[in-house]
Enzyme design. Structure first.
Site, mmCIF file in Angstrom:
data_model
loop_
_atom_site.group_PDB
_atom_site.id
_atom_site.type_symbol
_atom_site.label_atom_id
_atom_site.label_comp_id
_atom_site.label_asym_id
_atom_site.label_seq_id
_atom_site.Cartn_x
_atom_site.Cartn_y
_atom_site.Cartn_z
ATOM 1 N N ASP A 6 0.854 -1.192 0.000
ATOM 2 C CA ASP A 6 0.000 0.000 0.000
ATOM 3 C C ASP A 6 0.898 1.253 0.000
ATOM 4 O O ASP A 6 1.840 1.350 0.794
ATOM 5 C CB ASP A 6 -0.863 -0.045 1.282
ATOM 6 C CG ASP A 6 -1.991 0.969 1.275
ATOM 7 O OD1 ASP A 6 -2.431 1.362 0.186
ATOM 8 O OD2 ASP A 6 -2.442 1.349 2.383
ATOM 9 N N ASP A 52 2.559 4.925 -5.427
ATOM 10 C CA ASP A 52 1.820 6.172 -5.235
ATOM 11 C C ASP A 52 2.706 7.344 -5.645
ATOM 12 O O ASP A 52 3.321 8.009 -4.811
ATOM 13 C CB ASP A 52 1.372 6.309 -3.776
ATOM 14 C CG ASP A 52 0.573 7.593 -3.552
ATOM 15 O OD1 ASP A 52 0.421 8.372 -4.525
ATOM 16 O OD2 ASP A 52 0.124 7.828 -2.420
ATOM 17 N N GLY A 91 -7.727 8.197 7.236
ATOM 18 C CA GLY A 91 -7.892 8.452 8.671
ATOM 19 C C GLY A 91 -9.343 8.596 9.096
ATOM 20 O O GLY A 91 -10.278 8.444 8.299
ATOM 21 N N SER A 146 -12.952 4.045 4.689
ATOM 22 C CA SER A 146 -13.564 3.667 5.970
ATOM 23 C C SER A 146 -14.836 4.462 6.185
ATOM 24 O O SER A 146 -14.932 5.634 5.796
ATOM 25 C CB SER A 146 -12.590 3.908 7.126
ATOM 26 O OG SER A 146 -11.699 2.806 7.223
#
Ligand code: G3H
Ligand code: 13P
Ligand code: ZN
Length: 349
Positions: free
Chosen positions: A83, A105, A190, A226
């Site tokens: 990741d 990334d 987050g 999330s």
């Protein structure tokens, strides 16, 4: 099943019209929680480790835990994914270790904080794609920049600061040949994503739909997915935590994304919340306890519950037995002979 390529999981998900959760891990209990959830729901799954996770657990521990998972759950298609790789070297070391897919990334410079230019992103991502595909390993790129900052990684700010431009997404996919593409549509990493319950207009679903239309063969990835459920926040705060009021990405928005080409859905924070709440509960309710198993067991169970729920919501549940593993060597052949090449529909608007 041996560890399989994320590309195979995502190709199958595209065929079946579902999404695959990619859950972050740092330790054995998190891997166990995910694998039990996958068994419970009969789901293929991606387990991913960030640079922070690799530093925390050490590569060899992580890799051998993943091999144990593959050995113990032969019926589950399982991919091991890097990741937010920040450089060619980070991706190269993950591939050498045995990861079956990597994320480069390149939306950020190697410091993991400063937004990179389009040209820098293309150059480093293409270098990783060439190296990885030759070895049968699939690559996720990122165009646009997510909001938030996690463990030193991220540009900070709102998820809407650098949303993905569809023209750039098409050019990026064409120039790099990535297997999957993380796009920025307003989410952030987050717990603190939104200060009020987001309605349907907060996330840029129109962008996602436009990108999918023009890149129908490139699997889209939703980071920062999330949902930050209120009940998990409440457990933490009930047992002495101090989380500020916050909202995550509603599951219905993710499901809308899945209907429009999202195949990989990244979830970390929800599991962190579940684990922390369960541990706090034991500490407050049973302060006499000191055997780590007394709090790690409920923590693991709490994470399993969240992961299993997401597997059902993303639609991957029930699909573990749909296919057999393609070896990484055969994936390499597929890239070499062009079968696995993803090309956007030329001129599609
Ligand atoms: O994208 C961030 C993931 O939640 C991993 O976070 O870098 O703190 O391990 P981390
Ligand atoms: P969350 O912080 O929303 O769980 O996002 C995780 C993620 O995108 C990992 O790459
Ligand atoms: Zn992410």
């Amino acid at each position: 099943m041996p560890l399989v390529s994320t590309r195979q999981l995502l190709d199958e998900a595209a065929k079946g019209g579902y999404g695959v959760g990619a859950f972050n891990v740092n330790d054995m209990e998190q891997i166990q929680a995910i694998m039990e959830a996958a068994k419970e729901t009969n789901s293929p799954v991606i387990i991913q480790a960030s640079r922070g996770a690799r530093a925390f657990a050490q590569d060899n521990y992580l890799y051998h835990l993943m091999l144990a998972a593959a050995e113990l759950y032969p019926q589950i298609p399982l991919a091991m994914h890097l990741d937010h790789g920040n450089s060619f070297e980070t991706c190269e070391s993950a591939i050498k270790l045995g990861f079956t897919s990597v994320m480069m990334d390149g939306s950020l410079k190697p410091d993991g904080k400063t937004p990179a230019t389009f040209e820098e992103n293309v150059a480093v991502t293409k270098k990783v794609v060439d190296y990885a595909h030759e070895r049968g390993i699939s690559v996720e790129g990122e165009i646009g920049v997510l909001g938030g900052i996690e463990d030193g990684h991220g540009a900070g700010g709102s998820g809407l600061d650098h949303v993905t431009d569809p023209d750039q997404a098409v050019e990026f996919a064409e120039l790099t040949g990535v297997d999957s593409l993380a796009i920025a549509i307003g989410t952030s990493h987050g717990a603190y994503k939104f200060t009020k319950k987001p309605d349907g207009s907060v996330l840029k679903m129109d962008l996602l739909i436009a990108i999918h239309k023009r890149l129908p063969k490139t699997h889209l990835v939703m980071h920062g997915s999330s949902s930050v459920p209120k009940d998990l926040q409440d457990i933490i705060n009930q047992y002495g935590g101090k989380l500020k009021e916050t909202w995550g990405v509603p599951v219905e928005e993710i499901q809308l994304g899945i209907k429009n080409g999202v195949r990989k859905v990244n979830v970390d924070t929800d599991n962190r919340l579940a684990i922390t709440g369960a541990i706090r509960k034991v500490f407050i309710e049973s302060p006499e306890k000191f055997d780590p198993r007394d709090y790690m067991k409920p923590a693991r169970a709490a994470m399993q519950k969240v992961v299993a729920q997401r597997m059902v919501q993303f639609g991957q549940a029930g699909h573990a037995g749909d296919y057999t593993a393609i070896s990484i060597a055969d994936m390499a052949k597929g890239y070499a002979n062009g079968t696995l090449v993803t090309k956007p529909l030329v001129g599609a608007k």
